[in-house]
Design an enzyme around this catalytic site. Structure first.
Site, PDB file in Angstrom:
ATOM      1  N   HIS A  17     -13.441   8.191  27.613  1.00  0.00           N
ATOM      2  CA  HIS A  17     -14.175   8.069  26.350  1.00  0.00           C
ATOM      3  C   HIS A  17     -14.980   9.324  25.998  1.00  0.00           C
ATOM      4  CE1 HIS A  17     -15.564   5.856  23.020  1.00  0.00           C
ATOM      5  NE2 HIS A  17     -15.716   4.687  23.569  1.00  0.00           N
TER       6      HIS A  17
ATOM      7  N   SER B  51     -18.271  -3.215  19.259  1.00  0.00           N
ATOM      8  CA  SER B  51     -17.857  -2.188  18.308  1.00  0.00           C
ATOM      9  C   SER B  51     -16.616  -2.631  17.542  1.00  0.00           C
ATOM     10  CB  SER B  51     -17.689  -0.836  18.995  1.00  0.00           C
ATOM     11  OG  SER B  51     -16.438  -0.626  19.402  1.00  0.00           O
TER      12      SER B  51
ATOM     13  N   TYR C 254     -22.089   9.374  28.845  1.00  0.00           N
ATOM     14  CA  TYR C 254     -20.909   9.438  29.706  1.00  0.00           C
ATOM     15  C   TYR C 254     -21.091  10.252  30.989  1.00  0.00           C
ATOM     16  CZ  TYR C 254     -18.728   7.359  25.676  1.00  0.00           C
ATOM     17  OH  TYR C 254     -18.428   6.500  24.661  1.00  0.00           O
TER      18      TYR C 254
ATOM     19  N   PRO D 224     -12.000   3.027  27.305  1.00  0.00           N
ATOM     20  CA  PRO D 224     -11.390   2.017  26.447  1.00  0.00           C
ATOM     21  C   PRO D 224      -9.871   2.141  26.476  1.00  0.00           C
ATOM     22  CG  PRO D 224     -12.229   3.820  25.115  1.00  0.00           C
ATOM     23  CD  PRO D 224     -12.502   4.172  26.548  1.00  0.00           C
TER      24      PRO D 224
HETATM   25  N1  COA Z   1     -19.045  -7.435  -0.765  1.00  0.00           N
HETATM   26  C1  COA Z   1     -17.707  -7.248  -0.786  1.00  0.00           C
HETATM   27  N2  COA Z   1     -17.082  -6.327   0.001  1.00  0.00           N
HETATM   28  C2  COA Z   1     -17.832  -5.597   0.833  1.00  0.00           C
HETATM   29  C3  COA Z   1     -19.232  -5.757   0.908  1.00  0.00           C
HETATM   30  C4  COA Z   1     -19.839  -6.729   0.051  1.00  0.00           C
HETATM   31  N3  COA Z   1     -21.145  -6.925   0.069  1.00  0.00           N
HETATM   32  N4  COA Z   1     -19.712  -4.896   1.825  1.00  0.00           N
HETATM   33  C5  COA Z   1     -18.658  -4.211   2.304  1.00  0.00           C
HETATM   34  N5  COA Z   1     -17.521  -4.622   1.701  1.00  0.00           N
HETATM   35  C6  COA Z   1     -16.155  -4.098   1.894  1.00  0.00           C
HETATM   36  C7  COA Z   1     -16.149  -2.584   1.954  1.00  0.00           C
HETATM   37  O1  COA Z   1     -16.074  -2.033   0.678  1.00  0.00           O
HETATM   38  C8  COA Z   1     -14.920  -2.310   2.794  1.00  0.00           C
HETATM   39  O2  COA Z   1     -13.791  -2.426   1.981  1.00  0.00           O
HETATM   40  P1  COA Z   1     -12.360  -1.768   2.375  1.00  0.00           P
HETATM   41  O3  COA Z   1     -11.796  -2.649   3.451  1.00  0.00           O
HETATM   42  O4  COA Z   1     -11.605  -1.856   1.120  1.00  0.00           O
HETATM   43  O5  COA Z   1     -12.642  -0.371   2.836  1.00  0.00           O
HETATM   44  C9  COA Z   1     -14.896  -3.470   3.765  1.00  0.00           C
HETATM   45  O6  COA Z   1     -15.675  -4.496   3.167  1.00  0.00           O
HETATM   46  C10 COA Z   1     -15.457  -3.129   5.128  1.00  0.00           C
HETATM   47  O7  COA Z   1     -16.805  -2.739   5.035  1.00  0.00           O
HETATM   48  P2  COA Z   1     -17.891  -3.195   6.092  1.00  0.00           P
HETATM   49  O8  COA Z   1     -17.429  -4.414   6.769  1.00  0.00           O
HETATM   50  O9  COA Z   1     -19.230  -3.224   5.465  1.00  0.00           O
HETATM   51  O10 COA Z   1     -17.892  -2.156   7.240  1.00  0.00           O
HETATM   52  P3  COA Z   1     -17.460  -0.678   7.374  1.00  0.00           P
HETATM   53  O11 COA Z   1     -16.006  -0.560   7.244  1.00  0.00           O
HETATM   54  O12 COA Z   1     -18.321   0.189   6.552  1.00  0.00           O
HETATM   55  O13 COA Z   1     -17.807  -0.478   8.924  1.00  0.00           O
HETATM   56  C11 COA Z   1     -19.098   0.337  10.727  1.00  0.00           C
HETATM   57  C12 COA Z   1     -19.119  -0.434   9.418  1.00  0.00           C
HETATM   58  C13 COA Z   1     -20.491   0.403  11.317  1.00  0.00           C
HETATM   59  C14 COA Z   1     -18.184  -0.366  11.725  1.00  0.00           C
HETATM   60  C15 COA Z   1     -18.546   1.753  10.431  1.00  0.00           C
HETATM   61  O14 COA Z   1     -19.429   2.432   9.577  1.00  0.00           O
HETATM   62  C16 COA Z   1     -18.412   2.592  11.660  1.00  0.00           C
HETATM   63  O15 COA Z   1     -19.322   3.296  12.058  1.00  0.00           O
HETATM   64  N6  COA Z   1     -17.236   2.562  12.297  1.00  0.00           N
HETATM   65  C17 COA Z   1     -16.999   3.281  13.512  1.00  0.00           C
HETATM   66  C18 COA Z   1     -17.237   2.391  14.698  1.00  0.00           C
HETATM   67  C19 COA Z   1     -16.776   3.075  15.940  1.00  0.00           C
HETATM   68  O16 COA Z   1     -17.134   4.184  16.227  1.00  0.00           O
HETATM   69  N7  COA Z   1     -15.932   2.377  16.704  1.00  0.00           N
HETATM   70  C20 COA Z   1     -15.329   2.917  17.859  1.00  0.00           C
HETATM   71  C21 COA Z   1     -16.258   2.942  19.007  1.00  0.00           C
HETATM   72  S1  COA Z   1     -15.455   3.578  20.401  1.00  0.00           S
END
Ligand code: COA
Length: 635
Positions: free
Chosen positions: A326, A542, A87, A100
């Site tokens: 941000h 993201s 940034y 954002p």
């Molecule tokens: N089978 C069935 N369900 C599954 C699965 C599988 N193989 N793998 C994951 N899931 C489920 C999870 O248990 C979770 O369930 P929930 O909705 O009940 O919590 C759901 O699916 C979502 O999981 P998943 O899609 O794997 O992703 P996540 O939520 O772990 O997200 C990232 C991954 C990378 C987005 C997250 O770790 C992250 O870092 N988020 C922040 C991003 C960020 O900073 N954004 C803003 C930028 S400004």
């Protein structure tokens, strides 16, 4: 609330430090990430450079040792490096390129009083939330999704209303005034018709109630309407490139009146922008555009102050949302705050009625500016550059309705990984290649953790997208399904590595910065064409999920790139795709079309594979053919 304060402080103290990954692991991963994205000749060169860097006794080892020492001495070895690189050193204008926004649901206001009532309640909601933060009474967040259950660092929340980003000639400065709340009377800056007003939120040490806020906002609106007293639109300067704004600020601060106004601006809790109707249809895409750049100087582009971390926008036409700088926090924290405020607004209709007694209050002060001809010239140039940015932004907000997270979970796949693979497929459909891709991964499991990068253009994703699009080779469904699973598994593994501090981008940046600090010649690995192109994120993505009806979006980070922010819901997925009109290789509408097609094709593939597997399972053991029947690929 001292008990809470202790609890939260203790919780964040016990968080582990971000690890420094092993050098060899990072270098191996780096090679794996770039091999399929660069030409063979180039890769050979890169491999030799990387091997030399990582050889025993090589530069890599020296830098790694220093980085480990830095990690011992600091809470988070990468925080400062990352903040500057991501940034503060970036010279581009904040709107579109960096800030954002959250877009609230379209509001229906019958008249300006309705809008001001909404704004008053919003301000009350913000103050309520801020009180929780100041008392350190926000409940600690816990990770969801992959590796759910661990506590997350809360530091980003404490910067929501206490930070200000000062423009600099070479680099910006993010200042956080942690004790501002206790030492000075609090105020919000209200922007209306490009004029700025100081709204004291606790005159005589008693916080305003909603009725009082409403009446102060009415006074502000009246004062802003007085055309004779209208001052030049100073806010437009903050929408300019950071160096240009820093230069203009130097000119401004020569005058005491301007210095006083800037001081009030820089110490406010947040900005509330009362916007004029923009004259556009309230479609998602238009609302996103108006939050991202305000529509330029002819609309509300100058009714902003981009340095301030949180700007809440209330348009008289019901276009509402939040614009944020941000640098102090990530979208996830912005969502938490926005959802709290929105729930406060929609869930507390009785509060206005309850607080019906209003004090007689002085009318809010207007910020004054002394402008000479030079400053007028700067305002015109900044306005022109903002207009270019406005005209250049190609935005497409797309609600994919055929399915959402639940369908993907039923396939036993990670929804996030699935969407990332679909984005790769969309890009490949548009261009016939994959490019260096950024997906933000939260590292809030660690002290002062921000994000690292999941490099989603994996070799496995390339193999999959080829199998879905290659018209010369016919892949069977089972081959395509296998490639899909491989791509999703690779993406999921990278995600897990990233959120546990084992991704490569922060580490490589750390090694580069340490070499600078040691005043070494820039190591060849960082001068290499591959490194440069691998940090040019044509696809910047993201996940920003919400639980209340609203969505997040942002612009592309490079001139020939796409920004793709997505919000997965149980039965649909919202995508906000952005690019620049000026670039002839990109088109948000074309990308969205390819994304829609790709998501449907992947669903059909999953459904066919499930049906084939079910058919096999239901047949007697010796008659089985079924699952891998050759078929023509999708087209
Ligand atoms: N089978 C069935 N369900 C599954 C699965 C599988 N193989 N793998 C994951 N899931 C489920 C999870 O248990 C979770 O369930 P929930 O909705 O009940 O919590 C759901 O699916 C979502 O999981 P998943 O899609 O794997 O992703 P996540 O939520 O772990 O997200 C990232 C991954 C990378 C987005 C997250 O770790 C992250 O870092 N988020 C922040 C991003 C960020 O900073 N954004 C803003 C930028 S400004």
């Amino acid at each position: 609330m001292p008990i809470m304060e202790k609890k939260t402080a203790r919780d964040s103290e016990v968080l582990p430090k971000v690890p420094v990954p092993p050098l060899k692991q990072t270098l191996d991963t780096y090679l794996k990430c770039v091999q399929h994205l660069v030409k063979d000749e180039q890769f050979k060169k890169t491999k030799a450079i990387v091997e030399k860097f990582g050889a025993p006794g090589g530069v890599g080892e020296i830098l790694q040792k220093k980085l480990l020492e830095r990690s011992d001495k600091t809470n988070n070895w990468v925080y400062e490096y990352w903040l500057e690189d991501m940034y503060l050193n970036n010279r581009l204008a904040l709107p579109v390129n960096s800030s954002p926004v959250m877009v609230f649901p379209q509001q229906t206001f019958r008249d300006h009083k309705d809008a001001l009532r909404f704004a008053a309640r919003l301000i009350q909601g913000v103050l309520d939330y801020k009180a929780l933060i100041d008392a350190r009474a926000l409940p600690v967040d816990f990770a969801r999704g992959q590796l759910a259950g661990t506590p997350l660092c809360m530091e980003q929340y404490y910067r929501l209303f206490t930070s200000y980003r000062y423009p600099g000639l070479k680099t910006d400065t993010l200042k956080v005034h942690m004790n501002a709340a206790s030492s000075t009377p609090e105020h919000i800056i209200v922007a209306c018709k490009n004029q700025f007003f100081v709204l004291d939120v606790a005159p005589s040490n008693k916080q305003l109630n909603e009725t009082e806020i409403f009446s102060q906002l009415e006074k502000i609106m009246k004062m802003a309407e007085n055309a004779e007293e209208r001052l030049p639109p100073l806010g437009v300067l903050t929408s300019d490139g950071r160096t240009e704004w820093a230069q203009a600020r130097d000119v401004l601060t020569k005058d005491q009146t301007n210095r006083d106004s800037l001081a009030l601006m820089e110490s406010c809790v947040c900005v509330v922008c009362l916007d004029e109707p923009c004259g556009l249809q309230p479609r998602d895409t238009n609302r996103a555009l108006m939050m991202l750049h305000g529509g330029g100087r002819e609309k509300n582009g100058a009714n902003r102050w981009y340095d301030k971390s949180m700007q809440f926008v209330v348009g008289m036409d019901g276009f509402c949302g939040v614009v944020c700088d941000h640098s102090p926090f990530e979208g996830i924290v912005l969502v938490q705050c926005s959802e709290y405020v929105m729930k406060y607004i929609t869930g507390s209709p009785t509060k206005t009625a309850k607080a019906s007694t209003a004090r007689e209050l002085l009318r809010p002060r207007k910020l004054l500016w002394k402008c000479n001809a030079h400053i007028h010239g700067l305002l015109t140039s900044s306005g022109d550059r903002l207009q270019k940015l406005v005209d250049n932004l190609d935005m497409d907000v797309f609600k994919f309705k055929a399915y959402g997270k639940e369908f993907i979970k039923k396939q036993k796949m990670s929804p996030d990984a699935f969407i990332q693979v679909a984005l790769q497929l969309a890009f490949f459909k548009c261009t016939g290649r994959l490019v260096s891709t950024y997906e933000s991964a939260s590292i809030r499991r660690f002290q002062e953790g921000r994000v690292d990068n999941i490099r989603s253009a994996t070799p496995e994703a390339l193999a999959f997208v080829k199998s879905m699009t290659d018209e010369r080779v016919t892949y069977t469904d089972s081959e395509k399904s296998k490639r899909l699973r491989d791509a999703i598994n690779a993406q999921t593994s990278y995600t897990i590595a990233a959120i546990t501090g084992m991704a490569i981008d922060n580490h490589l940046l750390g090694l580069l910065r340490i070499s600078k600090e040691l005043k070494l010649e820039k190591p060849e690995i960082f001068c290499d064409e591959t490194y440069v192109s691998s940090n040019h994120f044509i696809l910047s993505t993201s996940q920003v999920p919400t639980t209340v009806e609203m969505f997040c979006c942002y612009g592309p980070v490079v001139p020939n790139g796409y920004g793709a922010c997505y919000n997965p819901q149980s039965d649909h997925i919202l995508f906000c795709v952005s690019s620049f009109w000026e670039n002839t290789e990109t088109s948000s509408a074309v990308f969205v079309k390819a994304l829609n097609e790709g998501l449907l094709e992947i669903r059909d593939l999953c459904n066919r594979s499930c049906a084939a597997a079910a058919a096999v399972a239901s047949k007697p053991a010796d008659s089985g053919q079924g699952a891998s029947q050759p078929k023509k690929s999708g087209k």
